[in-house]
Design an enzyme around this catalytic site. Structure first.
Site, PDB file in Angstrom:
ATOM      1  N   GLY A 178       0.809  -1.217   0.000  1.00  0.00           N
ATOM      2  CA  GLY A 178       0.000   0.000   0.000  1.00  0.00           C
ATOM      3  C   GLY A 178       0.839   1.262   0.000  1.00  0.00           C
ATOM      4  O   GLY A 178       0.552   2.197   0.750  1.00  0.00           O
ATOM      5  N   GLY A 215       2.297   4.835   3.512  1.00  0.00           N
ATOM      6  CA  GLY A 215       3.192   3.922   2.810  1.00  0.00           C
ATOM      7  C   GLY A 215       4.179   4.663   1.920  1.00  0.00           C
ATOM      8  O   GLY A 215       5.366   4.337   1.876  1.00  0.00           O
ATOM      9  N   TYR A 267     -14.276  -3.339  11.628  1.00  0.00           N
ATOM     10  CA  TYR A 267     -12.972  -2.693  11.427  1.00  0.00           C
ATOM     11  C   TYR A 267     -12.017  -3.030  12.562  1.00  0.00           C
ATOM     12  O   TYR A 267     -10.840  -3.325  12.329  1.00  0.00           O
ATOM     13  CB  TYR A 267     -13.151  -1.178  11.312  1.00  0.00           C
ATOM     14  CG  TYR A 267     -11.839  -0.429  11.188  1.00  0.00           C
ATOM     15  CD1 TYR A 267     -11.013  -0.629  10.082  1.00  0.00           C
ATOM     16  CD2 TYR A 267     -11.421   0.467  12.170  1.00  0.00           C
ATOM     17  CE1 TYR A 267      -9.802   0.052   9.961  1.00  0.00           C
ATOM     18  CE2 TYR A 267     -10.211   1.150  12.054  1.00  0.00           C
ATOM     19  CZ  TYR A 267      -9.413   0.936  10.955  1.00  0.00           C
ATOM     20  OH  TYR A 267      -8.205   1.604  10.835  1.00  0.00           O
ATOM     21  N   SER A 269       1.540   3.457  -2.621  1.00  0.00           N
ATOM     22  CA  SER A 269       1.360   4.412  -3.707  1.00  0.00           C
ATOM     23  C   SER A 269       0.932   5.784  -3.215  1.00  0.00           C
ATOM     24  O   SER A 269       0.917   6.749  -3.987  1.00  0.00           O
ATOM     25  CB  SER A 269       0.341   3.890  -4.736  1.00  0.00           C
ATOM     26  OG  SER A 269      -0.916   3.677  -4.132  1.00  0.00           O
ATOM     27  N   LYS A 278      -2.313  -1.212  -5.805  1.00  0.00           N
ATOM     28  CA  LYS A 278      -3.184  -1.533  -6.926  1.00  0.00           C
ATOM     29  C   LYS A 278      -3.129  -0.465  -8.016  1.00  0.00           C
ATOM     30  O   LYS A 278      -3.439  -0.728  -9.164  1.00  0.00           O
ATOM     31  CB  LYS A 278      -4.622  -1.689  -6.443  1.00  0.00           C
ATOM     32  CG  LYS A 278      -4.876  -2.944  -5.622  1.00  0.00           C
ATOM     33  CD  LYS A 278      -6.313  -2.990  -5.120  1.00  0.00           C
ATOM     34  CE  LYS A 278      -7.304  -3.063  -6.264  1.00  0.00           C
ATOM     35  NZ  LYS A 278      -8.700  -3.099  -5.796  1.00  0.00           N
TER      36      LYS A 278
END
Length: 273
Positions: free
Chosen positions: A13, A19, A164, A15, A38
């Protein structure tokens, strides 16, 4: 420790958000950074792709490998980690940062959202760790760092968003269990969580604007992660670190530079009293 120069850090993660900041902080040491996510084409509302962050890593002084990765895909995880290890002759650290959030009650949580949170948070942390550990066993100072909260089993943290909390505490349980499982082999497994909310897209979408303004920037988490990854893996494992505490231990005293709104009263993050 001598810093992360020449070390290989695999970050899920990465991008955008926290991260990305961790990737850039490692790059400034001269690390090899595996940027995964992704997003490979620009998103109309969310900045950043694995390729744009890889370019930033290179500009910051690191070496980059960009890999499109859906962490819900076990085969893709295994292939990405093999590719990273082949490219950089090993893996020294794994940062399980990818996360999905929905602060909804039980009746308001669709099954697809429930499955997404369990898959991206808990399942991906377990599978990425499982795939990395054979390579980490060969590293000089191996680390797994999970972006997960301290385990505080109190009804307050379950009442409003049970799904969550289960997903994030699942990551924390990976920390607890794997730290003991691999303690004798010298693989550090720790969690890191921010004391305040962090100004990311997740906060922007799930919280009022006032909370975004009362947050800190992702740089504080990145600096804390960098400090942890530089600690001896045999001397620092099984911990549930808080970013501010880590940096105070490193001698940092100026935290205003991390504030979105300097001087504003900060908003404490979830799972902390």
């Amino acid at each position: 420790m001598a810093g992360l120069k020449g070390k290989t850090v695999f970050i899920t993660g990465s991008s955008r958000g926290i991260g990305r900041e961790i990737a850039l902080r490692c790059a400034r040491d001269g690390a090899n950074v595996v940027v995964t996510g992704k997003t490979v084409e620009p998103h109309p509302r969310l900045a950043g792709t694995v390729h744009s962050v890889a370019a930033e890593v290179e500009a910051a002084g690191g070496r980059a490998l960009a890999i499109q990765l859906d962490v819900r895909d076990a085969e893709a995880i295994a292939a990405a980690i093999r590719r990273a290890a082949d490219t950089f002759q090993g893996i020294d650290a794994l940062v399980n940062n990818a996360s999905a959030i929905a602060l909804s009650g039980t009746l308001e949580t669709p099954v697809k959202r429930f499955d997404l949170m369990l898959a991206v948070n808990l399942r991906a942390t377990f599978l990425c760790s499982q795939a990395c550990i054979p390579y980490l066993k060969r590293a000089a100072n191996p680390h797994i760092l999970n972006l997960a909260p301290p385990l505080r089993i109190h009804p307050r943290w379950f009442r409003d968003h049970t799904a969550y909390t289960m997903a994030k505490y699942g990551m924390s349980m990976c920390t607890l269990g794997m730290a003991e499982e691999f303690r004798e082999e010298g693989i550090a497994v720790n969690s890191l969580w921010p004391r305040t909310t962090i100004a990311t897209a997740a906060i922007e979408v799930n919280f009022p604007e006032a909370i975004l303004k009362a947050s800190r920037t992702p740089a504080i988490v990145a600096d804390a992660a960098h400090a942890i990854l530089n600690r001896s893996s045999r001397g620092a494992t099984g911990n549930f670190y808080i970013d501010e505490t880590v940096l105070r231990e490193e001698g940092v005293t100026d935290f205003e530079r991390y504030a979105v709104t300097p001087g504003a009263k900060l908003y404490t993050d979830l799972f902390l009293d």
